[in-house]
Design a protein around this motif. Structure first.
Motif, PDB file in Angstrom:
ATOM      1  N   ALA A  51       0.840  -1.209   0.000  1.00 28.25           N
ATOM      2  CA  ALA A  51       0.000   0.000   0.000  1.00 28.25           C
ATOM      3  C   ALA A  51       0.872   1.255   0.000  1.00 28.25           C
ATOM      4  O   ALA A  51       0.580   2.227  -0.712  1.00 28.25           O
ATOM      5  CB  ALA A  51      -0.918  -0.008   1.221  1.00 28.25           C
ATOM      6  N   PHE A  55       1.084   3.945  -2.921  1.00 30.37           N
ATOM      7  CA  PHE A  55       0.866   5.371  -2.607  1.00 30.37           C
ATOM      8  C   PHE A  55       1.931   6.225  -3.304  1.00 30.37           C
ATOM      9  O   PHE A  55       1.610   7.216  -3.966  1.00 30.37           O
ATOM     10  CB  PHE A  55       0.928   5.557  -1.079  1.00 30.37           C
ATOM     11  N   TYR A  59       1.487   8.751  -6.350  1.00 32.35           N
ATOM     12  CA  TYR A  59       1.944  10.147  -6.155  1.00 32.35           C
ATOM     13  C   TYR A  59       2.808  10.595  -7.323  1.00 32.35           C
ATOM     14  O   TYR A  59       2.661  11.710  -7.834  1.00 32.35           O
ATOM     15  CB  TYR A  59       2.707  10.210  -4.826  1.00 32.35           C
ATOM     16  N   LEU A  61       2.762   9.413 -10.390  1.00 31.70           N
ATOM     17  CA  LEU A  61       1.917   9.577 -11.582  1.00 31.70           C
ATOM     18  C   LEU A  61       1.115  10.879 -11.489  1.00 31.70           C
ATOM     19  O   LEU A  61       0.973  11.614 -12.476  1.00 31.70           O
ATOM     20  CB  LEU A  61       0.960   8.377 -11.720  1.00 31.70           C
ATOM     21  N   THR A  69      -3.344  16.396  -7.835  1.00 34.68           N
ATOM     22  CA  THR A  69      -4.740  16.427  -7.401  1.00 34.68           C
ATOM     23  C   THR A  69      -5.035  15.390  -6.316  1.00 34.68           C
ATOM     24  O   THR A  69      -6.017  15.498  -5.600  1.00 34.68           O
ATOM     25  CB  THR A  69      -5.689  16.133  -8.578  1.00 34.68           C
ATOM     26  N   GLY A  70      -4.192  14.357  -6.233  1.00 35.71           N
ATOM     27  CA  GLY A  70      -4.431  13.279  -5.267  1.00 35.71           C
ATOM     28  C   GLY A  70      -5.214  12.124  -5.859  1.00 35.71           C
ATOM     29  O   GLY A  70      -5.309  11.058  -5.248  1.00 35.71           O
ATOM     30  N   LEU A  71      -5.762  12.313  -7.058  1.00 31.76           N
ATOM     31  CA  LEU A  71      -6.612  11.281  -7.662  1.00 31.76           C
ATOM     32  C   LEU A  71      -5.833   9.993  -7.927  1.00 31.76           C
ATOM     33  O   LEU A  71      -6.263   8.906  -7.543  1.00 31.76           O
ATOM     34  CB  LEU A  71      -7.227  11.812  -8.968  1.00 31.76           C
ATOM     35  N   TYR A  72      -4.681  10.135  -8.591  1.00 35.11           N
ATOM     36  CA  TYR A  72      -3.927   8.922  -8.948  1.00 35.11           C
ATOM     37  C   TYR A  72      -3.278   8.280  -7.726  1.00 35.11           C
ATOM     38  O   TYR A  72      -3.050   7.081  -7.704  1.00 35.11           O
ATOM     39  CB  TYR A  72      -2.895   9.243 -10.021  1.00 35.11           C
ATOM     40  N   THR A  73      -2.982   9.082  -6.708  1.00 40.07           N
ATOM     41  CA  THR A  73      -2.440   8.520  -5.464  1.00 40.07           C
ATOM     42  C   THR A  73      -3.512   7.645  -4.811  1.00 40.07           C
ATOM     43  O   THR A  73      -3.248   6.512  -4.408  1.00 40.07           O
ATOM     44  CB  THR A  73      -2.027   9.648  -4.497  1.00 40.07           C
ATOM     45  N   PHE A  74      -4.711   8.190  -4.746  1.00 45.73           N
ATOM     46  CA  PHE A  74      -5.835   7.426  -4.179  1.00 45.73           C
ATOM     47  C   PHE A  74      -6.084   6.163  -5.005  1.00 45.73           C
ATOM     48  O   PHE A  74      -6.233   5.067  -4.461  1.00 45.73           O
ATOM     49  CB  PHE A  74      -7.089   8.316  -4.153  1.00 45.73           C
ATOM     50  N   VAL A  77      -3.508   3.265  -4.403  1.00 47.69           N
ATOM     51  CA  VAL A  77      -3.734   2.469  -3.182  1.00 47.69           C
ATOM     52  C   VAL A  77      -5.005   1.634  -3.337  1.00 47.69           C
ATOM     53  O   VAL A  77      -5.037   0.452  -2.964  1.00 47.69           O
ATOM     54  CB  VAL A  77      -3.824   3.381  -1.936  1.00 47.69           C
ATOM     55  N   PHE A  78      -6.033   2.244  -3.931  1.00 53.06           N
ATOM     56  CA  PHE A  78      -7.304   1.537  -4.106  1.00 53.06           C
ATOM     57  C   PHE A  78      -7.112   0.313  -5.011  1.00 53.06           C
ATOM     58  O   PHE A  78      -7.611  -0.777  -4.727  1.00 53.06           O
ATOM     59  CB  PHE A  78      -8.333   2.494  -4.720  1.00 53.06           C
ATOM     60  N   ILE A  81      -5.367  -2.508  -3.180  1.00 56.42           N
ATOM     61  CA  ILE A  81      -6.259  -3.252  -2.266  1.00 56.42           C
ATOM     62  C   ILE A  81      -7.193  -4.157  -3.069  1.00 56.42           C
ATOM     63  O   ILE A  81      -7.391  -5.330  -2.744  1.00 56.42           O
ATOM     64  CB  ILE A  81      -7.056  -2.274  -1.370  1.00 56.42           C
ATOM     65  N   ALA A 113     -10.649   6.631 -12.963  1.00 50.90           N
ATOM     66  CA  ALA A 113     -10.071   7.971 -13.178  1.00 50.90           C
ATOM     67  C   ALA A 113     -11.061   8.865 -13.917  1.00 50.90           C
ATOM     68  O   ALA A 113     -11.274  10.025 -13.548  1.00 50.90           O
ATOM     69  CB  ALA A 113      -8.766   7.861 -13.957  1.00 50.90           C
ATOM     70  N   PHE A 116     -14.166   9.635 -11.513  1.00 50.89           N
ATOM     71  CA  PHE A 116     -13.899  10.635 -10.469  1.00 50.89           C
ATOM     72  C   PHE A 116     -13.661  12.021 -11.062  1.00 50.89           C
ATOM     73  O   PHE A 116     -14.094  13.018 -10.494  1.00 50.89           O
ATOM     74  CB  PHE A 116     -12.714  10.208  -9.598  1.00 50.89           C
TER      75      PHE A 116
END
Lengths: 168, 302
Positions: A51, A55, A59, A61, A69-74, A77-78, A81, A113, A116
């Protein structure tokens, strides 16, 4: 150590992808090398290490895709999982199986992507155009995953320390 | 409580890793945030790696093309000589026009304000994700390139610099979904907004907010209006490929086929920032101690 190597590899591959896509003049599609690495982590790494690596990869990417934006970081990790859950249901032992597994991950990655991005700025996303390039993108990601599989396995094996007393 | 945290430590950490970026995305939206110091270090590192890859690929390609080019060099040479003659004739004609322009400028006491130098840059990479349209160039703040500068090619407008560090800069292309700029129909001078659609397959721009009564026709040339504070007026944007005909409402829309193909960008020109002049203040005696009137600065596109 393994995490650092994985993240450096992701940075190298992202930079290489950026150059290759520009040289080839690919307008429709990208090669999701990061998804291939996250897919491998989902198969081999333990939950916390995987994870954290996902992350950092997400980050990277995010950072190289315009503003952070945090989108690709989220999503990194998603996806890890999700991949971890799917990995318990499928048996991925060969390069071809890994490529298919990564291609499935890429479909989920792109769809999420777009979803969202669309949820936050409906008119600012060319969803139809992005989705039209999806088949080729997934195919190229599969090819990249197939090519990366031996390297990732070697890195994974190289960083494992055999336990004392284990029969080998 | 502490034992509970210890027991679920991994789960809590993973949940944190998942929710932290999600919270950032939800609160910041698609525009994101400005790069922090760590971000800049990582980007600088990736920029150097990209340059190295681009250099290696270019080197390999030039060795191959150098060999291949020798085969048709004589015929190409003849063609280039003819083209050179034509260009020299055209240059002479333009010298005449320039001289005439200079005379006219001095006649109307036009103040030619030189604001900075153009910078030639090479495209070294593109965005690795499929949702944005930007390219990275090999010139940065040390070369005088800063955020908000317009980027063009000989064909027309390519985009503007969104962020820059010492050795490189990221250029948002006109086809990016977040990009907007003020444009004008070259024939009728009607103003509108050109918006990127984010489409990777069809690289069309959307024409918005053109007045319904304005005279717009397909194949009209579209140029920058110079009203957005980023692009100087008169740069070529593209041609109108479709115009919506509406019987009611205030505005109408259309599509623009861009003059620049963003997938084939290799070398670009970064223009100095344009200053948008504010309207002159009413001519009356300023009070004692009042400051000089300010000038408009460059901003981001609408």
């Amino acid at each position: 150590m393994k995490m650092l190597v994985t993240c450096l590899l992701a940075l190298l591959l992202l930079s290489l992808e950026a150059v290759i896509v520009q040289k080839l003049g690919l307008s429709v599609t990208r090669i999701d090398v990061t998804v291939a690495i996250i897919a491998f982590l989902a198969l081999r790494a333990n939950t916390l290490e995987g994870a954290a690596s996902s992350f950092v990869i997400g980050y990277l990417l995010d950072l190289t895709s315009g503003r952070y934006t945090g989108l690709y970081t989220f999503l990194g990790v998603f996806l890890f999982i999700l991949g971890k859950m799917v990995a318990s249901l499928v048996d991925v032992r060969s390069g071809v199986m890994f490529a298919l597994y990564a291609m499935g991950g890429d479909v989920v990655h792109v769809l999420l992507a777009v979803l969202f991005s669309w949820l936050t700025a409906k008119e600012a996303v060319g969803a139809a155009a992005i989705l039209s390039g999806l088949p080729l993108q997934v195919l190229l990601t599969g090819v990249a995953a197939l090519a990366l599989y031996p390297l990732l396995r070697r890195l994974d094996r190289g960083s494992d320390r055999p336990q004392l007393g284990t029969l080998r | 409580m502490l034992s509970l945290i210890k027991r679920y430590r991994d789960l809590i950490l993973v949940a944190g890793l998942l929710l932290l970026p999600f919270f950032t995305f939800v609160t910041r939206g698609p525009n994101g945030r400005e790069p922090y110091l760590v971000d800049r270090w990582v980007l600088a590192l990736s920029s150097h790696v990209q340059r190295a890859f681009a250099w290696a690929l270019d080197g390999t390609a030039s060795v191959w093309t150098g060999y291949a080019a020798l085969r048709g060099v004589e015929a190409e040479n003849r063609g280039l000589r003819a083209e050179n003659q034509a260009l020299r004739a055209k240059a002479m004609e333009q010298d005449e026009l320039r001289a005439e322009n200079e005379r006219l400028r001095s006649l109307v006491a036009y103040a030619d304000k030189k604001q900075g130098q153009e910078v030639v840059a090479k495209v070294v990479g593109v965005d690795p994700s499929s949702t944005r349209h930007f390219v990275r160039i090999d010139r940065g703040e040390s070369d005088g390139v800063t955020a908000g500068m317009a980027v063009i090619t000989p064909d027309g407008v390519a985009g503007y610099v969104e962020r820059a560090t010492s050795g490189w800069a990221d250029v948002i292309l006109i086809t990016d979904a977040t990009h907007r700029m003020g444009v004008r129909d070259e024939r009728t001078r009607a103003r509108a907004i050109a918006a990127g659609t984010g489409g990777k397959a069809d690289l069309e721009l959307r024409l918005d907010y053109a007045l319904r009564k304005d005279d717009l026709a397909e194949n009209d040339a579209i140029i920058t209006s110079g009203t957005d504070g980023v692009y100087p007026a008169g740069l070529r944007v593209g041609t109108l490929s479709r115009v919506e005909q509406r019987g009611s409402g205030m505005f109408r829309a259309g599509s623009i086929h861009p003059a620049v193909d963003p997938t084939k960008l290799e070398e670009v020109l970064v223009l100095p920032k344009v200053a948008v002049p504010l309207p002159a203040p009413p001519a009356k005696e300023p009070p004692q101690g009042a400051g000089a009137p300010g000038t408009g600065g460059a901003g981001v596109p609408p």
